[in-house]
Design a protein around this motif. Structure first.
Motif, short mmCIF file in Angstrom:
data_model
loop_
_atom_site.label_atom_id
_atom_site.label_comp_id
_atom_site.label_asym_id
_atom_site.label_seq_id
_atom_site.Cartn_x
_atom_site.Cartn_y
_atom_site.Cartn_z
N ALA A 115 0.83 -1.20 0.00
CA ALA A 115 0.00 0.00 0.00
C ALA A 115 0.86 1.25 0.00
N ALA A 116 0.35 2.29 -0.60
CA ALA A 116 1.03 3.58 -0.54
C ALA A 116 0.70 4.24 0.79
N ALA A 117 1.67 4.97 1.32
CA ALA A 117 1.44 5.67 2.59
C ALA A 117 0.72 6.99 2.32
N HIS A 118 0.26 7.61 3.40
CA HIS A 118 -0.48 8.88 3.21
C HIS A 118 0.40 9.96 2.62
N THR A 119 1.73 9.77 2.73
CA THR A 119 2.63 10.75 2.13
C THR A 119 2.78 10.52 0.63
N PRO B 38 4.87 6.76 -4.72
CA PRO B 38 5.06 5.50 -4.00
C PRO B 38 6.15 4.65 -4.65
N ALA B 39 6.87 3.91 -3.82
CA ALA B 39 7.99 3.12 -4.33
C ALA B 39 7.50 1.79 -4.91
N GLY B 40 8.17 1.32 -5.92
CA GLY B 40 7.91 0.00 -6.49
C GLY B 40 6.46 -0.18 -6.89
N ASP B 41 5.88 -1.28 -6.45
CA ASP B 41 4.49 -1.59 -6.79
C ASP B 41 3.50 -1.00 -5.79
N SER B 42 4.01 -0.23 -4.84
CA SER B 42 3.09 0.35 -3.85
C SER B 42 2.12 1.27 -4.57
N ARG B 43 0.84 1.13 -4.22
CA ARG B 43 -0.19 1.98 -4.81
C ARG B 43 -1.20 2.33 -3.75
#
Lengths: 361, 265, 893, 191
Positions: free
Chosen positions: C435-439, C461-466
């Protein structure tokens, strides 16, 4: 846990911060502080408190947790105290011997200077070894800070080293150079006396209760012990008559003074009995008592009627051992003293009470 | 030189949340101090150290607070920090000049200079500064020197939800602290007192730049009742050293001369 | 909250607490769980307010309170009832407020029977159904049939029709003397909550109760106000809603709602938990507290609207909100001819809340499960049963930052550690999406004070984070693509017509969150301009709005939630910081801060008042009232909708505009709060013959065993669970952080020195805590912060257990929620985890047994010997697989 | 301020002590060049994103400092009327939360009866999930109840989560899942 597979392996050095450097940057003031995965910080062996966690009304401490930090110094430092004492006193004796030109003490002077230079070098190495960042040892001479006995010591040690080296280098020289060498020898003697005794100030200039309370005796004790150390070393190394006599008187004085200083220190530190506890109990107490006994024994050896080479060597070994142990005991005593919050609390409460009643120490 | 800066930590409004500890670690990016359960109330960091520059003490006591109706019991919290003493033991003992006094009258360890001799460690009467063994250097609170240079509030004081940690000019802080004490005494909290707020309060350190309002004996908070910076008493030792040097000289010269005379005799 | 005042949200905001003269914190450990909100409590204390903390444990909140009241967990209604008793008996209520702004003068149906009459039950109990027929609770003269169940804004309606009819008292007695008026019924109802009784039930000494009550009374009236703060300490009980109701009654009696420094502050644990109720990820609601259609009743749009539209009060606007929602969702397909796509909506057949889902899952009826940003294996009760459910799934999707316990239930769990379950035998397919963070995303959170605050994306977001936004958006696109060829089937029409054309941006082509917020706000269909607020919404299809209560958050086409005018540059109310629903109002029902004539009750407590010259309401806050409606306005005969709201009706969302001391309709378990014991208690109910809430939800299953209702010899101690400042709920956002982990590094339990002696426990040592569901181990913290209570002549020990830990993360420990059974509040289906019974022994756990996989943990005793009280037979909350309580022994292991 | 080009020797603090008349060496003679150029790292940043704390529901303001597309600091926003720049310990640890090396950044897949995780591409995973939703929905569709009441739903798919998510996310979740006929959508508010 069967392998920390998926949290990325490349990002994962466990440095207590665990930041993925692809997402965040480490640039704060403490970011350069090295922290290895499995090392705990000092005093990291946080003891488990197994009693009711409640503070006492009358005699509170914070879970008996040390109020002070333990000294970081390990075996190198007491060894340095010894080496510094030995070297410094030897240089002082050499300088004194320079005064007695007719005494046939040239060899003694030479040997003392060699002991001096060896002690200074070995001592310096001990100091460097003990540093957290040994490569930065030269920073010791970065400032001239008279409030810091350690800084003063660094200058003294350097001075002693430099002058001894000069004196040794010029020992065969004649004329002006010879005088310079001579001069260096005297200077080395002066530095030497500083070197032998400043460590007492260094130890006394601290908040560790047993050290702080002993600050008036420590320089004397260390100087006396230095005398014992040098005398003992010479007892072992030298057999020539003039040296023997010098050594005997010197050693006798040193041992008597050392034993007296030991007693004086016990008295001073014992003004608040909790403060003196490390000199009586535990590992440090044991070594301390052993040091006293061994030094006493070495004195006794000297006072035995027929002095033989063997007796002198035994006395020298005992003197050396006593001196080493005494310094080791003092260093060792710092740890339990720092660990015992009540030592500080009682010491300071006593001081406050004395202030209140108008009685001074 | 800018006006002296410092902290006034009012423990009566501390809620023990440890935001200061974390904010400090976050800003300074310090490592953790080990994950050890201590059984000491809610305190698992126990003391200030090389990697913990703010520490909250938790004191459970069988004594009631005078403003509280909760039986014979109270729970005190206090966020401890480097005191940035007017006479700082660490600073005065530091042989390398790594420790300096800044233009804000705070005490700062320069990490590029410190060689880890460990002398400051035994010269802090509060047990604050420590050497981290795997790093080798001595560390302590910088009073966010980097932030002060930009006129920012130190991380801990900024984060403190209840403003138990107050940051500001020392004169102002001291005034605030005195007013607060008066107010508390008026409200009947007679046990409240200031710790280290001035030279008179604490002659041994000549006053703290980070001072506290406490509700129990200093010992309960693991604070010394009468701290003295070693350099204040070390004169005795220097004197003794003088004596020792003289004694040593006399012994040495005496031995040489006596021995020489004896040899001739 | 919804039933008492009209809206399910905190009535005030934290900054307003600084204006309070007394603050009662109960059911919340505010200083620990909400330190920054507590800042304002401390400000109030510094200004001289009295802080009272009522809690089983002496916590960090108690440490700085002026008063700590140790109470037996689960006995709060008895305690608060004692306060009501004191207020009423001593006539300490704020009379003018009570008479004008509450339904205290209303006359109730003659047939109404109180718990006083029936030993703990209200009238209308239907033994065979195990529920109340609530018609006898109605106001006198109001047709009970037509109003047989008002619109409830919470879940758990067991199937009665939910028609909204004029729930307005026909008869009132402003002198409050009529024996059938609400006030007299209240007085009678609480007559047995005497200080002596409170002492028996709660273990709170009589004097302490009186002191608290007197402090509250002293600090109310025109010149002074007091506030209540609560959190899950109240909601997580089998009578949770009634806990809050009791506080609401006190606050109405003392005239503390809608006034500065007053109110009830709900403190919530997650960043957007209020938001996830407003725009609900809840089965029973549509955005804006519109109800999901029920299969049995809402057969068509007409019926649905009829049952939901209120002829009086604000809910008269219902069709506008519903039609606008349908327009937002189904766009051009939503036309009047097609009933605005009403038949695209799925319908409910009972309670489909979390606990039922899990039970169905364990029984194999649920095949696929999405878990986004939650860790139910640790955070929900009966973790072993949750894991049993996960094992029975076909597929599971978990979205989180790291591999939380829920994602790895097949790899790391007590039953796997014990070898009772093998990974190789678990058939669930698991997808873990980072998961992507709130930032790393734009979006808004709605905080505990109903304030929508926008957070801006800082980095990609890094990599596959969404973000979840991206995930759901792209899943939706794929669903449309997959069904493209099957659009001939009506069941796929909703997919076809779902408006799903959000603009995308950035390297990952993520949907634009502002575009979504714009849709939530609403727009005019013809020119796609943002509407100004919910008052602009229409029921003719010309407007669309995804959530009517949020309408206005994109007023003027700008993102109001992103407003950040610094606090120093505006008033203490800070109306230009972000945006609060409704209509940017910060203190709800603030019409009540003025007297009936519209003047402030006092200078000191003024907030909103009637400005005669301007002819409108003005003040420091946005008036929560019809702006230009004068205090003198009275509804005319046959008025409808909001025209029925008179000038002295501050509670505009209620059909009668009054604060409800007595809830004639809308609650399942009684119009007035009644003290019931928790499902598992150390003592029988000292007040009534009926021990537990008769309507509590039980799951009598082999894998969810219960203790005896009281005095179970195997489980002699009371246990309560809670949170710590240093961790966050189930730990997914704290156990992996070294800076937090070092502060509370291990699972522990808290016990009194007396219990330590009794059970041979040492501080810092190990203890095993046991219920019939599980046994867990924990370090022991012995402390006088936990006091044994003296109740009915015997000593009751309490065990405190934080629930943050589990098997993963930097710091680990057993999960406390494994101890807890599935029991729920009848109104909102929230778990009961704050009070139960347990046993504690010295030493480490044998091997972490869990009933679900290990079989009985303690020898079964014959529960029939002491039969649980009502209900003995009842239909369990209906799910598709509706089962009866006594018939579910097959719940296999 | 001494200029930075001076020689190493003239930077020797002992000489500067003489120059500064600082016999005890306790004032600024011992300052190092690093110390002189010390500055708060938030001074020079590319972006400061206004944000909100992701932990509890108090909603404290946060400022996220970004440099070179990386987060360098997160702290309280003094402008917030709720928090006035303060944060609790969790809020203060947000930097570690969002930049932590524990965060997984690729999609993981565990096949039925599998004993380990596998990494798979995001798009493929999305396709797989979509297929499974369709398959499950189609196989478990309920059009009408036994009594003929309209149901229009599937009970075989459920959702949990929302309390930590953005309103916009909850909105799309509710919208899509309702559109698909999934009614068991729940979040922490119930727990």
């Amino acid at each position: 846990m069967s392998g920390n597979l998926f949290p990325k392996e490349d990002a994962g050095i466990d440095d207590g911060r665990n930041i993925d450097l692809a997402i965040g940057t480490l640039s704060g003031e403490g970011a350069s502080q090295l922290a290895h995965p499995k090392t705990q910080p000092r005093q990291g062996s946080k003891a488990l408190w197994s009693r009711l966690p409640e503070s006492s009304k009358a005699d509170p401490t914070y879970y008996d947790w040390p109020m002070l930090k333990e000294p970081v110094w390990k075996w190198e430092i007491p060894l340095y105290y010894y080496l510094g004492g030995l070297a410094g006193t030897s240089l002082a004796l050499a300088a004194a011997a320079q005064l007695n030109r007719s005494g046939g003490l040239e060899d003694l002077i030479g040997q003392c200077r060699w002991i001096g230079i060896a002690g200074v070098t070995a001592g310096g190495m001990c100091l460097i070894r003990d540093l957290g960042r040994p490569s930065l040892f030269l920073n010791m001479l970065r400032v001239f800070r008279p409030t810091s006995p350690m800084n003063m010591g660094a200058w003294i040690l350097s001075g002693a080293g430099a002058t001894t080296f000069t004196a040794l280098a010029l020992s065969r020289a004649r004329g002006a150079l010879g005088s310079a060498g001579e001069c260096s020898g005297y200077l080395a003697g002066i530095f030497g006396m500083g070197l032998a005794s400043y460590t007492g100030v260094l130890v006394g200039n601290s908040v560790i209760p047993v050290w702080q309370e002993s600050r008036k005796v420590l320089p004397i004790l260390f100087a006396a012990s230095g005398v014992t150390s040098t005398a003992s070393m010479l007892e072992i190394l030298r057999e020539d008559r003039p040296s023997r006599r010098v050594t005997y008187i010197f050693g006798l004085g040193g041992r008597i003074a050392e034993l007296a200083a030991i007693k004086a220190m016990e008295r001073q530190a014992g003004a608040v009995s909790r403060v003196a506890r490390p000199l009586k109990k535990g590992k440090s107490g044991l070594i301390w008592r052993a040091a006293t006994i061994v030094t006493g024994a070495s004195l006794a050896m000297m006072l035995l009627p027929k002095q033989t080479r063997r007796k002198r060597v035994v006395s020298g070994i005992l003197g050396t051992a006593g001196s080493l142990m005494m310094r080791y005991a003092i260093n060792e005593a710092g740890t339990p003293s720092a660990q015992d919050p009540r030592a500080s609390f009682y010491q300071q409460r006593g001081r406050l009470a004395a202030k209140e009643t108008g009685t001074t120490e | 030189m800018a006006a002296g800066k410092g902290f006034f930590t009012d423990t009566t409004i501390c809620i023990g949340c440890k935001a200061c500890e974390v904010a400090c670690k976050q800003w300074n990016q310090l490592p953790d101090d080990g994950f050890t359960f201590t059984g000491m109330s809610y305190d698992n960091t126990v003391h200030l150290g090389a990697s913990t520059w703010r520490h909250v003490a938790f004191i459970e006591r069988p004594v009631a607070l005078s403003n509280q109706d909760a039986g014979d019991f109270s729970w005190l919290f206090s966020s401890d920090v480097c005191k940035h003493c007017a006479r700082a033991g660490c600073l005065e003992s530091c042989p390398t000049g790594a420790i300096i006094r800044t233009e804000f009258d705070t005490v700062y360890v320069q990490p590029d200079i410190c060689n880890g001799c460990g002398y400051c460690v035994v010269n802090c009467p509060f047990g604050v500064i420590d050497r981290r063994e795997d790093d080798g250097r001595a560390w302590k609170c910088t009073l966010c020197y980097d932030r002060l240079k930009e006129d920012m509030t130190p991380a801990c004081a900024k984060a403190c939800p209840t403003e138990s940690i107050q940051f500001g000019d020392l004169d102002d802080l001291r005034q605030r602290a005195r007013n607060r004490i008066d107010q508390l005494h008026e409200q009947g909290m007679s046990e409240a007192y200031l710790y280290g707020a001035s030279k008179e309060d604490q002659p041994g350190t000549e006053g703290l730049n980070a001072f506290f309002l406490l509700l129990d004996k200093p010992e309960a908070y693991n604070l010394p009742p009468d701290p003295i910076v070693p350099t204040k008493t070390v004169k005795d030792a220097w004197k003794s050293m003088g004596l020792a040097v003289v004694g040593m000289a006399v012994t040495a010269i005496g031995s040489v001369l006596l021995a020489g005379n004896g040899a001739r005799r | 909250m919804g039933t008492s005042f009209g809206r399910g949200g905190a009535t005030t905001f934290p900054q307003d607490l600084q204006n309070s003269d007394v603050i009662v914190i109960e059911g919340s450990n505010m200083a620990e769980c909400h330190p920054v909100a507590f800042r304002w409590v401390m400000k109030a204390r510094e200004r001289g307010a009295t802080i009272i903390h009522v809690d089983p444990r002496f916590t960090r909140t108690s440490a700085v309170a002026n008063m700590h009241v140790p109470i037996r967990a689960g006995s709060d209604i008895a305690f608060l009832g004692g306060i009501i008793h004191y207020i009423v008996e001593n006539e300490r209520y704020f009379k003018e407020y009570v008479v004008n702004y509450t339904n205290a003068p209303a006359i109730i149906n003659d047939e109404f029977r109180d718990t006083e009459d029936l030993d703990g039950l209200f009238g209308g109990w239907e033994k065979d159904k195990g529920q109340y027929k609530t018609s006898t609770w109605m106001y006198k003269g109001v047709d009970p049939e037509a109003a047989a169940g008002a619109r409830e804004s919470e879940s758990g309606n067991k199937g009665e029709p939910v028609q909204k009819n004029p729930i307005q008292a026909e008869h009132t007695d402003p002198t409050l003397q009529d024996p059938r008026c609400v006030f007299q019924i209240l007085k009678r109802h609480f007559s047995r909550y005497t200080p002596e009784m409170v002492e028996e039930a709660c273990g709170v000494p009589k004097d302490l109760l009186l002191k608290v009550a007197e402090t509250l009374c002293k600090n109310s009236g025109p010149e002074r106000t007091g506030a209540f703060c609560y959190a899950v300490g109240w909601t997580q009980h089998s009578a949770g809603v009634q806990y809050i109701r009791t506080a609401a009654i006190i606050q109405l009696l003392l005239g503390n709602i809608g006034r500065p420094g007053g109110g009830i502050m709900a403190l919530r644990g997650h960043a957007s938990i209020q938001g996830s109720t407003d725009i609900p990820t809840l089965y029973n609601l549509l955005p804006g507290y519109l109800l999901m259609p029920k299969a049995k009743h809402d057969k068509d749009l007409e019926t649905y609207l009829k049952l939901n539209e209120s002829p009086s009060g604000w809910w008269g606007e219902f069709p506008k909100y519903f039609v606008s929602l349908m327009k937002a969702w189904f766009g051009d397909a939503a036309t009047k001819e097609h009933d605005w796509c009403y038949d695209y909506l799925p319908t409910l057949t009972g309670d489909h809340s979390h606990m039922n889902t899990v039970v169905d899952m364990a029984d194999g009826a649920v095949k696929g499960y999405f878990v986004m940003g939650e860790n139910p294996v640790v955070g929900s009760m009966n973790g072993p049963l949750q894991r049993k459910g996960l094992r029975a799934l076909d597929w599971l999707v978990v979205r989180d930052f790291q591999l939380i316990e829920t994602a790895e239930f097949w790899r790391e769990a007590p039953e796997i550690e014990r070898g009772e379950v093998r990974s190789e035998d678990i058939g669930t397919e698991v997808f873990f999406f980072p998961a992507a963070a709130h930032t790393e995303k734009d979006g808004s959170f709605t905080n505990t004070q109903r304030l929508l605050q926008w957070h801006h994306k800082a980095i990609e977001p890094a990599g596959d984070s969404r973000s979840e936004l991206d995930f759901v958006f792209k899943l939706g696109q794929r669903m449309k693509a997959l069904y493209r060829d099957e659009y001939d089937q009506p069941r796929n029409w909703p997919i076809r017509d779902l408006t799903w054309d959000y603009p995308t941006k950035g390297p990952a082509q993520e949907p634009d969150a502002e575009a979504v917020l714009f849709e939530i706000n609403g727009y005019t269909v013809s020119d796609r301009k943002a509407v100004e607020g919910y008052t602009s919404l229409k029921d003719d299809g010309s407007t669309a709005s995804g959530c009517w209560i949020y309408s206005g958050c994109y007023r003027d086409g700008t993102n109001q939630t992103a407003r950040r005018k610094p606090q120093g540059e505006q008033s203490w109310v800070a109306p230009e910081w972000a945006w609060a629903w409704p209509h940017n109002r910060r203190i709800l029902y603030n019409r009540a801060s003025a007297d009936p004539e519209g003047k402030p009750w006092s200078e000191r407590k003024r907030l909103v008042w009637w400005d005669e010259q301007k002819g409108e309401w003005v003040g420091e806050d946005e008036p929560d009232f019809i702006l230009k409606r004068p205090p003198s306005y009275r509804a005319v005969e046959n008025a409808r909708g909001k025209e029925t709201i008179s000038g002295v009706d501050p509670f505009i969302m209620q059909a009668d505009g009054k604060g409800w001391i007595y809830v004639a309709s809308g609650l399942q378990d009684g119009p007035l709060p009644t003290h019931y014991e928790p499902q598992e208690s150390v003592i029988p109910n000292p007040l009534y013959g009926q021990s537990c809430n008769p309507l509590r939800m039980e799951w009598k299953r082999e894998d969810n065993p219960y203790h005896r209702p009281y005095s179970d010899p195997r489980f002699p101690f009371a246990l309560t669970t809670y949170r710590l400042t240093e961790h966050h709920t189930a730990g997914g956002m704290s156990r992996w952080l070294s800076w937090l982990s070092e502060l509370q590094p291990e699972m522990f339990c808290e016990i009194s020195p007396e219990l330590a002696v009794e059970r041979g426990l040492r501080n810092g040592g190990w203890a095993t805590i046991r219920t019939s569901r599980a046994e867990i181990e924990a370090r022991v913290l012995v402390t006088n912060r936990l006091r044994p209570l003296r109740i009915r002549g015997r000593i009751v020990h309490q065990i405190g257990v934080p629930y943050h830990w589990s098997s993963k993360g930097l710091v680990r420990g057993d999960a406390a929620n494994d101890l807890i059974s599935f029991v729920g509040d009848p109104n909102v289906s929230i778990q009961e985890s704050k009070a139960l019974t347990a046993d504690i022994r010295a030493g480490r756990r044998s091997k972490g047994r869990r009933h679900v996989t290990s079989g009985p943990i303690v020898p079964e005793i014959d529960l029939k010997a002491e039969e649980r009280d009502l209900p003995q037979v009842r239909h369990k909350p209906e799910t598709r697989h509706g089962y009866k309580a006594e018939e579910t022994k097959e719940g296999n292991i | 301020m001494p200029d930075h080009n001076e020689s190493a020797l003239s930077r020797w603090p002992v000489l500067r002590q003489v120059k500064n008349l600082d016999p005890l060496g306790l004032s600024n003679s011992a300052v190092s060049p690093r110390t002189e150029s010390l500055a708060a790292r938030t001074k020079k940043v590319d972006k400061v994103a206004a944000s909100v704390c992701p932990y509890c529901a108090v909603g404290c303001g946060q400022l996220v400092y970004v440099k070179d597309e990386k987060i360098i600091d997160i702290e309280g926003d003094p402008a917030s009327p709720i928090s006035h720049g303060t944060l609790c310990p969790k809020g203060a640890a947000t930097f570690q939360l969002v930049t932590g090396s524990n965060r997984v950044t690729n999609v993981l897949y565990r096949r039925p009866y599998g004993t380990k995780w596998e990494t798979i591409p995001l798009d493929k995973a999305m396709d797989m999930v979509a297929e499974r939703v369709k398959k499950t929905r189609d196989a478990n569709w309920e059009g009408k109840s036994e009594n003929g009441e309209p149901l229009r739903r599937t009970m075989a798919i459920a959702h949990l989560g929302g309390a930590t998510l953005d309103n916009e996310e909850n909105y799309l979740i509710k919208k899509l899942f309702t559109g698909l006929g999934i009614i068991q959508v729940e979040n922490q508010a119930r727990i």
